[in-house]
Enzyme design. Structure first.
Site, short mmCIF file in Angstrom:
data_model
loop_
_atom_site.label_atom_id
_atom_site.label_comp_id
_atom_site.label_asym_id
_atom_site.label_seq_id
_atom_site.Cartn_x
_atom_site.Cartn_y
_atom_site.Cartn_z
N CYS A 173 0.82 -1.21 0.00
CA CYS A 173 0.00 0.00 0.00
C CYS A 173 0.86 1.27 0.00
CB CYS A 173 -1.00 -0.02 1.15
SG CYS A 173 -2.44 1.05 0.80
N HIS A 206 -4.38 -4.06 0.28
CA HIS A 206 -4.13 -4.63 1.61
C HIS A 206 -4.58 -6.09 1.65
CE1 HIS A 206 -2.68 -1.28 4.04
NE2 HIS A 206 -3.55 -0.51 3.44
N GLU A 220 -3.55 -8.42 3.34
CA GLU A 220 -3.47 -8.98 4.69
C GLU A 220 -4.68 -8.65 5.55
OE1 GLU A 220 -2.20 -4.79 5.20
OE2 GLU A 220 -1.87 -6.32 3.66
#
Length: 313
Positions: free
Chosen positions: A142, A235, A237
């Site tokens: 990011c 993102h 994760e």
């Protein structure tokens, strides 16, 4: 195979609860194989949440990974205790003479600042310069991806009219890349950012290539052609609830905060959000670790920085 992290790190209990194989430091000392050394530069304010999210992705691989947590000294973290930082994190001065198989640079909520106005910019660029000789492969996430692709390759970021937030459909544009091995042609991934980079700027640089992108959210995955630097502009994760937590936070200060797109059933924020990206998120991390770290890093870790550049993929 397990992930090796400090025994008392808060993420340990949560990961074990999820039946993720976490190896204690004591047990790891009795293994003869060399684990991969991965340095995680955590720039997010919610340090413990981010640690847990990324460690979860690193753990589900057939590799033993030893993770070191890195923080910047030039920025005072306000959302985590100093005790946690002192116990589990190191500074760049602690590791500058060491070598690592992989480095992960997280995002940070500083997108609307000029890069050079970020209070730890000088320290971050020092770490990125150091990584050229002391790290085999670097994954940027990011804002970390925007910062990395700007500093390393001169690709600018641009402010958006409205925050890009939600879970968007993407397409693989280079299916021959091992980084997307096992991906479907189209897949979903979360984004949460106020700025973006432009595909044409990446395509204009012969040292870069786009791997996956979205019609709505733009470039998602890009890498250097020498396979040393990887950039993810979303993102992967994120947990199921992360975008919801961000939306509720933003709504308190901005009543017209944009609703995360394609995230809540029927775009109704009163309904529980659905997770539709975890499988590809796991592959993204696993493929990076397997094909670009484990299979190409030198066995003698001190040889990192002296080996030949990886063949173009």
């Amino acid at each position: 195979m397990p992930i090796k992290i400090p025994d008392s790190l808060p993420a340990t209990a949560q990961l074990e609860k999820e039946n993720i194989f976490v190896m204690t430091e004591h047990r790891a000392l009795h293994q003869d194989i060399r684990p991969l050394r991965v340095l995680l530069l955590n720039l997010m304010p919610t340090k413990i949440t981010t640690e847990t999210q990324i460690l979860r992705k690193l753990s589900n691989t057939p590799l033993q990974i030893e993770v070191e947590l890195l923080r910047t000294k030039s920025h005072v973290a306000k959302n985590v205790s100093e005790e946690h930082l002192e116990t589990f994190y190191v500074s760049f001065d602690d590791v500058k003479d060491e070598h690592f198989d992989g480095l992960i640079i997280t995002g940070a909520p500083v997108e609307l600042l000029d890069f050079h106005d970020v209070d730890y910019w000088d320290e971050l660029t020092r770490i990125m310069d150091w990584s050229k000789t002391n790290v085999h492969s670097t994954l940027h996430i990011c804002w970390g991806a925007q910062a990395g692709i700007y500093y390393r390759y001169g690709v600018e970021k641009y402010e958006l009219d409205e925050k890009t937030t939600g879970v968007f459909e993407h397409r693989v544009v280079k299916p021959s890349s091992p980084w997307v091995r096992g991906f479907d042609d189209r897949f979903r991934a979360p984004h949460s950012r106020y700025t973006n980079v432009r595909a044409e700027d990446i395509e204009a640089n012969p040292n870069l290539e786009i791997i996956a992108e979205s019609d709505e959210a733009g470039v998602y995955m890009a890498k250097s052609t020498d396979s040393r630097n990887f950039f993810v502009f979303g993102h992967p994760e994120y947990d199921r609830e992360t975008l919801n937590v961000e939306y509720e936070r933003d709504s308190k200060t901005h009543p017209n905060a944009p609703l995360p797109k394609h995230y809540y059933p029927d775009d109704d924020p009163t309904q529980p959000a659905e997770s539709t990206w975890r499988a590809h998120a796991q592959l993204l991390y696993t493929n990076w670790l397997n094909y670009y770290v484990y299979q190409t890093t030198p066995y003698e870790i001190d040889a990192i920085g002296h080996e030949e550049a990886a063949d173009d993929e």
